[in-house]
Design a protein around this motif. Sequence first.
Motif, PDB file in Angstrom:
ATOM      1  N   LEU A 101     -12.203   0.068  13.793  1.00 62.20           N
ATOM      2  CA  LEU A 101     -11.264  -0.890  13.213  1.00 62.20           C
ATOM      3  C   LEU A 101     -10.811  -0.443  11.826  1.00 62.20           C
ATOM      4  O   LEU A 101      -9.624  -0.490  11.499  1.00 62.20           O
ATOM      5  N   MET A 102     -11.775  -0.017  11.004  1.00 60.57           N
ATOM      6  CA  MET A 102     -11.434   0.416   9.659  1.00 60.57           C
ATOM      7  C   MET A 102     -10.519   1.632   9.694  1.00 60.57           C
ATOM      8  O   MET A 102      -9.542   1.717   8.930  1.00 60.57           O
ATOM      9  N   LYS A 103     -10.807   2.567  10.578  1.00 67.43           N
ATOM     10  CA  LYS A 103      -9.966   3.757  10.682  1.00 67.43           C
ATOM     11  C   LYS A 103      -8.547   3.376  11.085  1.00 67.43           C
ATOM     12  O   LYS A 103      -7.575   3.859  10.490  1.00 67.43           O
ATOM     13  N   ALA A 104      -8.415   2.526  12.089  1.00 68.76           N
ATOM     14  CA  ALA A 104      -7.080   2.115  12.542  1.00 68.76           C
ATOM     15  C   ALA A 104      -6.320   1.439  11.408  1.00 68.76           C
ATOM     16  O   ALA A 104      -5.126   1.691  11.206  1.00 68.76           O
ATOM     17  N   TYR A 105      -7.006   0.604  10.648  1.00 72.23           N
ATOM     18  CA  TYR A 105      -6.367  -0.132   9.548  1.00 72.23           C
ATOM     19  C   TYR A 105      -5.939   0.810   8.425  1.00 72.23           C
ATOM     20  O   TYR A 105      -4.801   0.744   7.938  1.00 72.23           O
ATOM     21  N   VAL A 106      -6.823   1.696   8.025  1.00 72.32           N
ATOM     22  CA  VAL A 106      -6.517   2.609   6.917  1.00 72.32           C
ATOM     23  C   VAL A 106      -5.400   3.571   7.299  1.00 72.32           C
ATOM     24  O   VAL A 106      -4.438   3.762   6.537  1.00 72.32           O
ATOM     25  N   ILE A 107      -5.490   4.173   8.476  1.00 72.48           N
ATOM     26  CA  ILE A 107      -4.475   5.151   8.884  1.00 72.48           C
ATOM     27  C   ILE A 107      -3.126   4.473   9.071  1.00 72.48           C
ATOM     28  O   ILE A 107      -2.082   5.009   8.672  1.00 72.48           O
ATOM     29  N   ASP A 108      -3.124   3.291   9.642  1.00 73.90           N
ATOM     30  CA  ASP A 108      -1.866   2.557   9.861  1.00 73.90           C
ATOM     31  C   ASP A 108      -1.177   2.264   8.533  1.00 73.90           C
ATOM     32  O   ASP A 108       0.026   2.491   8.382  1.00 73.90           O
ATOM     33  N   THR A 109      -1.920   1.780   7.571  1.00 74.91           N
ATOM     34  CA  THR A 109      -1.306   1.346   6.308  1.00 74.91           C
ATOM     35  C   THR A 109      -0.954   2.522   5.392  1.00 74.91           C
ATOM     36  O   THR A 109       0.129   2.558   4.811  1.00 74.91           O
ATOM     37  N   VAL A 110      -1.840   3.498   5.281  1.00 72.75           N
ATOM     38  CA  VAL A 110      -1.574   4.641   4.400  1.00 72.75           C
ATOM     39  C   VAL A 110      -0.415   5.478   4.938  1.00 72.75           C
ATOM     40  O   VAL A 110       0.473   5.896   4.182  1.00 72.75           O
ATOM     41  N   SER A 111      -0.391   5.728   6.245  1.00 72.55           N
ATOM     42  CA  SER A 111       0.698   6.520   6.817  1.00 72.55           C
ATOM     43  C   SER A 111       2.027   5.789   6.684  1.00 72.55           C
ATOM     44  O   SER A 111       3.064   6.407   6.413  1.00 72.55           O
ATOM     45  N   SER A 112       2.018   4.474   6.836  1.00 75.49           N
ATOM     46  CA  SER A 112       3.251   3.704   6.674  1.00 75.49           C
ATOM     47  C   SER A 112       3.774   3.820   5.251  1.00 75.49           C
ATOM     48  O   SER A 112       4.977   4.008   5.029  1.00 75.49           O
ATOM     49  N   ASP A 113       2.882   3.718   4.272  1.00 77.27           N
ATOM     50  CA  ASP A 113       3.289   3.875   2.868  1.00 77.27           C
ATOM     51  C   ASP A 113       3.909   5.246   2.638  1.00 77.27           C
ATOM     52  O   ASP A 113       4.937   5.381   1.958  1.00 77.27           O
ATOM     53  N   PHE A 114       3.297   6.269   3.202  1.00 75.36           N
ATOM     54  CA  PHE A 114       3.778   7.638   3.000  1.00 75.36           C
ATOM     55  C   PHE A 114       5.144   7.854   3.643  1.00 75.36           C
ATOM     56  O   PHE A 114       6.063   8.387   3.007  1.00 75.36           O
ATOM     57  N   TYR A 115       5.300   7.420   4.887  1.00 78.76           N
ATOM     58  CA  TYR A 115       6.569   7.636   5.576  1.00 78.76           C
ATOM     59  C   TYR A 115       7.705   6.865   4.912  1.00 78.76           C
ATOM     60  O   TYR A 115       8.844   7.333   4.874  1.00 78.76           O
ATOM     61  N   ARG A 116       7.404   5.696   4.399  1.00 77.02           N
ATOM     62  CA  ARG A 116       8.439   4.949   3.677  1.00 77.02           C
ATOM     63  C   ARG A 116       8.869   5.691   2.420  1.00 77.02           C
ATOM     64  O   ARG A 116      10.048   5.690   2.060  1.00 77.02           O
ATOM     65  N   SER A 117       7.926   6.335   1.748  1.00 73.93           N
ATOM     66  CA  SER A 117       8.268   7.096   0.549  1.00 73.93           C
ATOM     67  C   SER A 117       9.207   8.248   0.890  1.00 73.93           C
ATOM     68  O   SER A 117      10.177   8.518   0.168  1.00 73.93           O
TER      69      SER A 117
END
Length: 222
Positions: A101-117
Amino acid sequence: MGTSSAGNAQYQRLVTDLLGVMAYGELSAFGRLSSDARYAPTLHDRALLGRIAVIEFQHFELASARLEELGVDAEETMLPFQRSVDHFHERTKPGDWYESLMKAYVIDTVSSDFYRSVSEFLDADTRELVERILVSEESTAVLRELLQHALAEDPRLASRLALWGRRLVGEALTQAQRVSMEHALLGPLLSSTGDARETVGKLTADLAERHSRRMTGLGLTA
């Protein structure tokens, strides 16, 4: 004319690389979440994670469809990223349901932040598509609620998941930097600022700060 054509080709490469890594990331997430769902403690939790996996596959289809519209083969565009993404997931295999669960949450949110940048430097249509792919508020909310519920039921999980979260974000940021430099995903950002090392450092710090705020929201120390 030549300069314009070269610039256009470079821009198209940026767009296809971004969509390629996003497409493979979403496909990879679909497979990972589908597998992790088997270890859910309840059928309700299994269904929730299964639903998130379906959403990830739908996002993969969106990215693939746009790549085909651009006249490029979606599979060929994803292939350069397969080894790197797969290796990342090999290095960060969760040990149990809670770490999944933690992995899914961290990867989902961090990757989204990066792609938006990255997408800030793209045309409006591509930015809109990227946003459609990244709109995962439902998924993010479900993962956050599952983590909050687990932590409330067993507060002893907090220290372990906080440590796991720190490792994950460190690996994720290193991965983002490596993929960006290898495939020039940060090209427009670096060109506009001049100092590549400083720019990448600032972006990394910003992503880490956002992650830290999310961990604080979970009651964990990032």
